[in-house]
Design a protein around this motif. Sequence first.
Motif, PDB file in Angstrom:
ATOM      1  N   LEU A 192       0.808  -1.219   0.000  1.00 37.14           N
ATOM      2  CA  LEU A 192       0.000   0.000   0.000  1.00 37.14           C
ATOM      3  C   LEU A 192       0.843   1.272   0.000  1.00 37.14           C
ATOM      4  O   LEU A 192       0.302   2.369   0.009  1.00 37.14           O
ATOM      5  CB  LEU A 192      -0.922   0.005   1.230  1.00 37.14           C
ATOM      6  N   SER A 193       2.149   1.127  -0.032  1.00 37.57           N
ATOM      7  CA  SER A 193       3.040   2.275   0.150  1.00 37.57           C
ATOM      8  C   SER A 193       2.927   3.334  -0.944  1.00 37.57           C
ATOM      9  O   SER A 193       3.286   4.491  -0.716  1.00 37.57           O
ATOM     10  CB  SER A 193       4.491   1.803   0.263  1.00 37.57           C
ATOM     11  N   ILE A 194       2.412   2.991  -2.108  1.00 41.56           N
ATOM     12  CA  ILE A 194       2.295   3.963  -3.203  1.00 41.56           C
ATOM     13  C   ILE A 194       1.098   4.896  -3.009  1.00 41.56           C
ATOM     14  O   ILE A 194       1.082   6.014  -3.527  1.00 41.56           O
ATOM     15  CB  ILE A 194       2.219   3.233  -4.577  1.00 41.56           C
ATOM     16  N   PHE A 195       0.106   4.456  -2.236  1.00 43.49           N
ATOM     17  CA  PHE A 195      -1.121   5.244  -2.097  1.00 43.49           C
ATOM     18  C   PHE A 195      -0.921   6.642  -1.516  1.00 43.49           C
ATOM     19  O   PHE A 195      -1.495   7.607  -2.036  1.00 43.49           O
ATOM     20  CB  PHE A 195      -2.167   4.475  -1.278  1.00 43.49           C
ATOM     21  N   PRO A 196      -0.157   6.822  -0.439  1.00 45.33           N
ATOM     22  CA  PRO A 196      -0.025   8.176   0.114  1.00 45.33           C
ATOM     23  C   PRO A 196       0.531   9.196  -0.888  1.00 45.33           C
ATOM     24  O   PRO A 196       0.034  10.326  -0.953  1.00 45.33           O
ATOM     25  CB  PRO A 196       0.911   7.978   1.307  1.00 45.33           C
ATOM     26  N   ILE A 197       1.524   8.821  -1.675  1.00 44.53           N
ATOM     27  CA  ILE A 197       2.074   9.785  -2.645  1.00 44.53           C
ATOM     28  C   ILE A 197       1.077  10.036  -3.778  1.00 44.53           C
ATOM     29  O   ILE A 197       0.973  11.160  -4.285  1.00 44.53           O
ATOM     30  CB  ILE A 197       3.467   9.358  -3.180  1.00 44.53           C
ATOM     31  N   ILE A 198       0.337   9.020  -4.172  1.00 40.30           N
ATOM     32  CA  ILE A 198      -0.712   9.224  -5.190  1.00 40.30           C
ATOM     33  C   ILE A 198      -1.752  10.200  -4.647  1.00 40.30           C
ATOM     34  O   ILE A 198      -2.152  11.141  -5.338  1.00 40.30           O
ATOM     35  CB  ILE A 198      -1.360   7.877  -5.590  1.00 40.30           C
ATOM     36  N   ASN A 199      -2.173   9.981  -3.411  1.00 47.26           N
ATOM     37  CA  ASN A 199      -3.176  10.864  -2.813  1.00 47.26           C
ATOM     38  C   ASN A 199      -2.668  12.296  -2.700  1.00 47.26           C
ATOM     39  O   ASN A 199      -3.398  13.241  -3.006  1.00 47.26           O
ATOM     40  CB  ASN A 199      -3.602  10.332  -1.447  1.00 47.26           C
ATOM     41  N   ALA A 200      -1.429  12.472  -2.273  1.00 50.13           N
ATOM     42  CA  ALA A 200      -0.860  13.815  -2.157  1.00 50.13           C
ATOM     43  C   ALA A 200      -0.743  14.474  -3.533  1.00 50.13           C
ATOM     44  O   ALA A 200      -1.020  15.668  -3.683  1.00 50.13           O
ATOM     45  CB  ALA A 200       0.507  13.754  -1.480  1.00 50.13           C
ATOM     46  N   THR A 201      -0.352  13.699  -4.522  1.00 48.01           N
ATOM     47  CA  THR A 201      -0.232  14.235  -5.883  1.00 48.01           C
ATOM     48  C   THR A 201      -1.592  14.665  -6.419  1.00 48.01           C
ATOM     49  O   THR A 201      -1.722  15.731  -7.049  1.00 48.01           O
ATOM     50  CB  THR A 201       0.417  13.186  -6.814  1.00 48.01           C
TER      51      THR A 201
END
Length: 147
Positions: free
Chosen positions: A5-14
């Motif tokens: 799930l580690s990619i989700f936070p940067i996707i959300n911030a982007t």
Amino acid sequence: MQIDLSIFPIINATLNGSAAVLIGTGVYFIKTKRPAIHKKFMISAVVCSSLFLACYLTYHGLLGAQSGSVRKHFGGPPIARDIYYTILISHTILAIVIVPLVLITLTRGLKAQYPRHRAIARWTYPLWMYVSVTGVVIYFMLYQLYP
């Protein structure tokens, strides 16, 4: 089976950051009397914010299923924690409020109800911008400054 799930936070911030840029640019175009371009930017901002919401809910649903908790612990010092939670609480409350405001504002704009659109857009714009920008701030505090 565990999903990374580690990619989700940067996707959300982007997505939040992109929405903020699109919102600001859309407002610029209406202030410079270019409504057709304004419309394109604001629809793009709604799409970005909608994608954010879908990714956010997916992330937290999967996080809860995998770890038993839908929250990530904030690891910063007490003063940073106080700042973080102040931003998080205001962000969360306004994120709930902004959904119907955006939908009403969008609907009125698309129906060419311009006086009614402008009346609510003057509230929607700053609140939506605040939610989008603080979403990015929350990401940096939670995942970059104090992971």
